[in-house]
Design an enzyme around this catalytic site. Sequence first.
Site, PDB file in Angstrom:
ATOM      1  NE  ARG A 248      -2.995  -8.149   4.906  1.00 34.59           N
ATOM      2  CZ  ARG A 248      -2.210  -7.097   4.723  1.00 34.59           C
ATOM      3  NH1 ARG A 248      -2.621  -6.123   3.923  1.00 34.59           N
ATOM      4  NH2 ARG A 248      -1.038  -7.010   5.327  1.00 34.59           N
TER       5      ARG A 248
ATOM      6  CD  GLN B 194       1.310  -9.597   5.758  1.00 34.51           C
ATOM      7  OE1 GLN B 194       0.131  -9.306   5.910  1.00 34.51           O
ATOM      8  NE2 GLN B 194       1.864  -9.800   4.573  1.00 34.51           N
TER       9      GLN B 194
ATOM     10  CD  GLN C 256      -3.270   0.506   1.995  1.00 34.33           C
ATOM     11  OE1 GLN C 256      -3.340  -0.611   2.476  1.00 34.33           O
ATOM     12  NE2 GLN C 256      -4.157   1.439   2.261  1.00 34.33           N
TER      13      GLN C 256
ATOM     14  CG  HIS D 182       2.366  -4.244   9.276  1.00 29.32           C
ATOM     15  ND1 HIS D 182       2.211  -5.580   8.992  1.00 29.32           N
ATOM     16  CD2 HIS D 182       2.168  -3.580   8.104  1.00 29.32           C
ATOM     17  CE1 HIS D 182       1.946  -5.723   7.701  1.00 29.32           C
ATOM     18  NE2 HIS D 182       1.910  -4.527   7.148  1.00 29.32           N
TER      19      HIS D 182
ATOM     20  CB  SER E  41       2.346  -4.923   3.747  1.00 24.55           C
ATOM     21  OG  SER E  41       1.220  -4.873   4.587  1.00 24.55           O
ATOM     22  CG  LEU E  42      -0.956  -4.951  -0.536  1.00 28.43           C
ATOM     23  CD1 LEU E  42      -1.366  -5.541  -1.876  1.00 28.43           C
ATOM     24  CD2 LEU E  42      -1.576  -3.586  -0.373  1.00 28.43           C
TER      25      LEU E  42
END
Length: 314
Positions: A119, A253, A10, A204, A94-95
């Site tokens: 998510r 994660q 992102q 996170h 991340s994603l």
Amino acid sequence: MSLALLFPGQGSQSLKMGCLLGDAFPVARDVLAEVDEALGQNLSQIMREGPEDLLTLTENAQPALMAVSMAAMRVLKTEFGFDVTQAAYVAGHSLGEYSALCAAGSITLTDAARLLKLRGQAMQRAVPVGVGGMASLIGPKTDLVLAEAAAAAGSEVGTCVVANDNVGGNIVISGDKPAVERAIEKAKELGARAIHLNVSAPFHCPLMQPAADEMANALASATILAPAVPLVANVTASPQTDPEVIRRLLVEQVTGRVRWRESLNWMTGEGGVTRFAEVGSGKVLTGMAKRGAPDAEAVALNTAEDLEAFAKSL
């Protein structure tokens, strides 16, 4: 030359991303259409026409970025004969880890789109807007020791942790807004600069536990296969191929640290990677690779010309 494919997270989204690929290649359009169908939403129209604030919403940005990466991968395969097994590893920020797994055949495109939509929604639900915050600590003095000290100072008034250990000189902290503010003050005392990130939730960090619980439920019923090439996971900064381990790490994660600096170090060290290719939108990870692994080559694959030149170089 050992290759690793990187998939952006992102912040790499932009209006019209993927549109030129879609205009040029029917297979890219097919990917965007498959994602639209999976979500029951005209996400590709938002990507093309905006408004930008709608694309930036976490629940839209996450599947949209994955869709662009997968459109590029589909073009690489069908138009230029590239197979993911020509890479030694895949990794995503991340994603982007979902994009990496989809590229490696571990998760289907439909499942990746639906999981990322959930998510994004779950992350937004976990913490009310304005309660949390994130900040990037930057500058030549910024290292993990400094960031940990800043986060510890913030933890005196609330939750505050290192969220993304991106690369030397670029580390992100996340947590309760007052705690992040205190951490910023400490970081500045220690010689770092700080930039507030324009995000809708503190990603996170432990505040995301409700989102992790939602993802645990969703991932429990998702089909996850062994990836065709190992995934260098955010949480462990090491290669993973066991589907059940990957399932667990995708949950961890959500609240865990993105160990990107360590991932780059592992890939260029023990992993023997000499070339990185960032597949999808933007050049954020390319820039990190050039800084964190200066002896390796790093290229961004955003356009048809990028994809063709990359395929010809192999």
